[in-house]
Design a protein around this motif. Structure first.
Motif, short mmCIF file in Angstrom:
data_model
loop_
_atom_site.label_atom_id
_atom_site.label_comp_id
_atom_site.label_asym_id
_atom_site.label_seq_id
_atom_site.Cartn_x
_atom_site.Cartn_y
_atom_site.Cartn_z
N VAL A 1 14.02 36.83 59.86
CA VAL A 1 14.43 35.49 59.40
C VAL A 1 15.10 35.59 58.03
O VAL A 1 16.17 35.00 57.79
CB VAL A 1 13.21 34.55 59.33
CG1 VAL A 1 13.61 33.21 58.69
CG2 VAL A 1 12.65 34.31 60.72
N GLY A 2 14.50 36.36 57.12
CA GLY A 2 15.09 36.54 55.81
C GLY A 2 16.45 37.20 55.87
O GLY A 2 17.39 36.80 55.17
N ALA A 3 16.58 38.22 56.72
CA ALA A 3 17.86 38.92 56.84
C ALA A 3 18.94 38.00 57.37
O ALA A 3 20.08 38.02 56.89
CB ALA A 3 17.70 40.13 57.75
N TRP A 4 18.62 37.17 58.36
CA TRP A 4 19.63 36.26 58.91
C TRP A 4 19.94 35.10 57.96
O TRP A 4 21.05 34.57 57.96
CB TRP A 4 19.21 35.76 60.29
CG TRP A 4 19.41 36.79 61.34
CD1 TRP A 4 18.45 37.46 62.03
CD2 TRP A 4 20.67 37.30 61.82
NE1 TRP A 4 19.02 38.36 62.90
CE2 TRP A 4 20.38 38.29 62.79
CE3 TRP A 4 21.99 37.04 61.51
CZ2 TRP A 4 21.37 39.00 63.46
CZ3 TRP A 4 23.00 37.75 62.18
CH2 TRP A 4 22.69 38.70 63.14
N LEU A 5 18.95 34.74 57.12
CA LEU A 5 19.27 33.77 56.06
C LEU A 5 20.26 34.37 55.08
O LEU A 5 21.13 33.68 54.56
CB LEU A 5 17.99 33.34 55.34
CG LEU A 5 17.07 32.38 56.09
CD1 LEU A 5 15.78 32.15 55.31
CD2 LEU A 5 17.78 31.05 56.37
N GLY A 6 20.11 35.68 54.83
CA GLY A 6 21.08 36.37 53.98
C GLY A 6 22.47 36.35 54.59
O GLY A 6 23.47 36.26 53.88
#
Length: 351
Positions: free
Chosen positions: A30-35
């Protein structure tokens, strides 16, 4: 070449997401795709900023700045420290990663605005659809090269080396085509429409001054220009439809081509199978973009947009549901993520 580099730079993060989530986001997808998604907040700002710059200083100046911004944002990501280098270094790397993604987003927003304007002003009206088809062709070619770079690097180095340091290489090699694009854009002629507009405005300014510099009566040619807000309100329905269409097209492009590719690999599909699906989808777009542009030139953009929107609305969810049910089956993923998504994308290139 510049638009191809922009497509490569923007998509590469998505194809390397599973490595970046370990290096910067403690394993959080989730964090990576928010990035990845943070760039989309910056794109409208970049479009507005570089659009204003293009109106003031010219299309050539704007497209040169956007390609430099994309190049810095991409190569910079390949040089960042990660949490493997320590907690403090990881925090710095994460902040810089977000900053570079924002720079990419602003540059990508400015790129598409200025390139579309340049092509529209430089192309002939009777063949404008075919001229505009060059934009998705080069953009999709960039996506294909990004996927190829990620796949070939992993195949050549192996999983362990790729996770250790190899993920940096696809970001860094963007410097070579990017530098060529920066060099080539130095020799772009300014669009004739902009040059004519500047000449007209200069003539109007000269007419408004008497020989001794006193203000004269406004000439008939100096018609009042509507403000940006007035232009928006007088075309609000067309603008709303365009925003909806581009949004739907963007969802297909980034979720159908980029996110789905990473999704099926994480669910167990081999990287070679995902690569085959990507190749089919991109090649379908490249082959049929010009015929789609010809159809737009013959029938008008409205009918093509209507057909593309209806097809995407009707088929989007059922197609992904089939992939979700069979994420490791090449017999399912290839026809859908390759052929069906490719056909829907090329139909929507008129957006």
């Amino acid at each position: 070449l510049g638009n191809l580099v922009e497509g490569y730079d923007f998509a590469l993060y998505g194809y390397l997401e599973r490595f970046l989530e370990d290096k910067f986001f403690h394993g959080s997808a989730v964090g990576a795709w928010l990035g990845f998604g943070v760039t989309f907040f910056a794109r409208p700002i970049g479009g507005a900023a570089f659009g204003a710059l293009a109106d003031r200083l010219g299309r050539k100046m704007a497209v040169n700045l956007t390609i430099v911004g994309m190049l810095l944002g991409t190569c910079g990501q390949g040089c960042l420290p990660t949490y493997d280098d320590g907690k403090a270094a990881g925090h710095i790397g994460l902040v810089l990663l977000v900053a570079l993604r924002l720079l990419q987003g602003m540059s990508a927003g400015g790129e598409i605005v200025t390139v579309v304007t340049y092509v529209a002003e430089s192309g002939r009206v009777e063949s404008l659809g075919r001229a505009m088809a060059l934009i998705p062709i080069t953009g999709v070619s960039g996506f294909l090269l990004a996927k190829s770079a990620a796949y070939l690097t992993e195949e050549g180095l192996g999983e362990d080396a790729m996770r250790d340091w190899g993920w940096r290489l696809p970001f860094l090699i963007a410097f070579v085509p990017g530098a060529v694009a920066v060099w080539g854009r130095r020799f772009m002629p300014e669009s004739k429409a902009f040059v004519q507009h500047q000449a007209t405005m200069a003539a109007i300014a000269a007419e408004q001054q008497e020989p001794h510099g006193e203000a004269a009566e406004a000439p008939a040619s100096a018609m009042p220009q509507p403000s940006a807000w007035q232009s928006v309100m007088s075309n609000k329905i067309s603008i709303a439809l365009a925003i909806a269409g581009v949004s739907a097209h963007g969802v297909l492009l980034y979720s159908g081509f980029v996110w789905t590719n990473t999704y099926v690999v994480k669910r167990g599909m081999s990287p070679a199978g995902a690569m085959a699906a990507s190749l089919c989808g991109r090649m379908l777009t490249i082959i049929f973009a010009i015929p789609t542009g010809w159809l737009i030139d013959r029938q008008g953009v409205a009918w093509v947009l209507l057909a593309a929107s209806a097809a995407q609305a009707a088929l989007g969810l059922p197609l992904f549901a089939a992939i979700e049910a069979n994420p490791t089956s090449l017999a399912v993923v290839l026809p859908i993520a390759g052929l069906a998504y490719g056909a829907l994308y090329v139909a929507g290139t008129s957006f």
